[in-house]
Design an enzyme around this catalytic site. Structure first.
Site, PDB file in Angstrom:
ATOM      1  N   ARG A   1      49.810  56.416  67.494  1.00  0.00           N
ATOM      2  CA  ARG A   1      48.555  55.677  67.716  1.00  0.00           C
ATOM      3  C   ARG A   1      47.891  55.297  66.397  1.00  0.00           C
ATOM      4  NH1 ARG A   1      47.027  59.486  72.805  1.00  0.00           N
ATOM      5  NH2 ARG A   1      47.683  58.097  74.499  1.00  0.00           N
TER       6      ARG A   1
ATOM      7  N   LYS B   1      53.101  51.173  76.403  1.00  0.00           N
ATOM      8  CA  LYS B   1      52.156  50.329  77.139  1.00  0.00           C
ATOM      9  C   LYS B   1      52.300  48.834  76.804  1.00  0.00           C
ATOM     10  CE  LYS B   1      48.724  53.997  77.691  1.00  0.00           C
ATOM     11  NZ  LYS B   1      47.279  54.322  77.636  1.00  0.00           N
TER      12      LYS B   1
ATOM     13  N   TYR C   1      47.001  56.435  87.757  1.00  0.00           N
ATOM     14  CA  TYR C   1      45.774  56.832  87.054  1.00  0.00           C
ATOM     15  C   TYR C   1      44.666  57.281  88.018  1.00  0.00           C
ATOM     16  CZ  TYR C   1      47.424  55.344  82.451  1.00  0.00           C
ATOM     17  OH  TYR C   1      48.100  55.241  81.257  1.00  0.00           O
TER      18      TYR C   1
ATOM     19  N   ASN D   1      46.225  51.547  73.485  1.00  0.00           N
ATOM     20  CA  ASN D   1      46.618  52.615  72.563  1.00  0.00           C
ATOM     21  C   ASN D   1      48.118  52.923  72.593  1.00  0.00           C
ATOM     22  OD1 ASN D   1      46.680  53.965  74.988  1.00  0.00           O
ATOM     23  ND2 ASN D   1      45.364  55.661  74.361  1.00  0.00           N
TER      24      ASN D   1
ATOM     25  N   PHE E   1      36.084  53.263  82.868  1.00  0.00           N
ATOM     26  CA  PHE E   1      37.144  52.407  82.321  1.00  0.00           C
ATOM     27  C   PHE E   1      38.311  52.197  83.288  1.00  0.00           C
ATOM     28  CE2 PHE E   1      37.826  56.775  80.688  1.00  0.00           C
ATOM     29  CZ  PHE E   1      39.112  57.035  81.158  1.00  0.00           C
TER      30      PHE E   1
ATOM     31  N   HIS F   1      51.316  56.463  76.510  1.00  0.00           N
ATOM     32  CA  HIS F   1      50.730  57.520  77.345  1.00  0.00           C
ATOM     33  C   HIS F   1      51.689  58.701  77.310  1.00  0.00           C
ATOM     34  CE1 HIS F   1      49.192  59.744  80.817  1.00  0.00           C
ATOM     35  NE2 HIS F   1      50.467  59.880  81.167  1.00  0.00           N
TER      36      HIS F   1
ATOM     37  N   THR G   1      43.820  60.049  71.550  1.00  0.00           N
ATOM     38  CA  THR G   1      43.676  58.898  72.455  1.00  0.00           C
ATOM     39  C   THR G   1      43.037  57.703  71.743  1.00  0.00           C
ATOM     40  OG1 THR G   1      43.363  60.441  74.278  1.00  0.00           O
ATOM     41  CG2 THR G   1      42.705  58.164  74.681  1.00  0.00           C
TER      42      THR G   1
ATOM     43  N   GLU H   1      53.981  63.296  87.339  1.00  0.00           N
ATOM     44  CA  GLU H   1      54.152  61.921  86.840  1.00  0.00           C
ATOM     45  C   GLU H   1      55.622  61.507  86.830  1.00  0.00           C
ATOM     46  OE1 GLU H   1      50.151  61.900  83.987  1.00  0.00           O
ATOM     47  OE2 GLU H   1      52.130  61.786  83.064  1.00  0.00           O
TER      48      GLU H   1
ATOM     49  N   ARG I   1      52.473  64.895  72.560  1.00  0.00           N
ATOM     50  CA  ARG I   1      51.050  64.617  72.305  1.00  0.00           C
ATOM     51  C   ARG I   1      50.758  64.643  70.807  1.00  0.00           C
ATOM     52  NH1 ARG I   1      48.089  64.151  76.611  1.00  0.00           N
ATOM     53  NH2 ARG I   1      46.100  64.818  75.749  1.00  0.00           N
TER      54      ARG I   1
END
Ligand code: CMP
Length: 140
Positions: free
Chosen positions: A104, A11, A51, A114, A59, A117, A93, A128, A87
């Site tokens: 993270r 990100k 998203y 964070n 948010f 993704h 998250t 995706e 993950r």
């Protein structure tokens, strides 16, 4: 265990701090192989579409603004149990809840900023990946 693919995004908070290499090392050390990768800057419409599932969440607008605030790195990761493995190496998250040693825990600045993704299921991974890459950009 099945060989899977998952979609990963590094990100804007991470590209701004020039830590994409440190994040990639963690992904590779976790046994994940990068079989597609590109650095892009999303338009608002692209972030909104990606998203869309969060459209009703409070948010959502902030998330779209953040994800278009700078460059991101889109990746397809492949490996055994890739969705769950990614993950696990990303961590929770909210970085406050992320296990020590996860991406993270080490790099994220907040629940929004964070750093990464990752798809949350093989079904969403397929959607995706198709949204972000054409077949000829993926070289397994
Ligand atoms: P990501 O895995 O990209 O999926 C949705 C993103 O929304 C999430 O990571 C966070 O960066 C962001 N987000 C911002 N606020 C929240 C929140 N309160 N709960 C969950 N996700 C949030």
């Amino acid at each position: 265990m099945a060989i899977e693919r998952t979609l990963s995004i590094i990100k804007p908070d991470a590209t701004a701090r020039n830590i994409t290499g440190r994040i990639i090392t963690k992904l590779e050390d976790a046994g994940l192989r990068i079989i597609a990768q590109k650095r892009v800057r999303w338009r608002t419409s692209e972030a909104q579409k990606f998203y869309e599932v969060h459209k009703e969440r409070p948010f959502y607008d902030d998330l779209v603004a953040f994800m278009t605030s700078g460059p991101i790195v889109l990746q397809v990761l492949e490996g055994e149990d890739a969705v769950a493995r990614n993950r696990e190496v990303m961590g929770a998250t909210n970085p406050a809840d992320a296990a020590p040693g996860t991406i993270r825990a080490e790099f994220a600045e907040s629940i929004e900023r964070n750093s990464v993704h990752g798809s949350d299921s093989p079904e969403n991974a397929a959607k995706e990946i198709a949204l972000c890459f054409s077949d000829d950009e993926i070289v397994g």
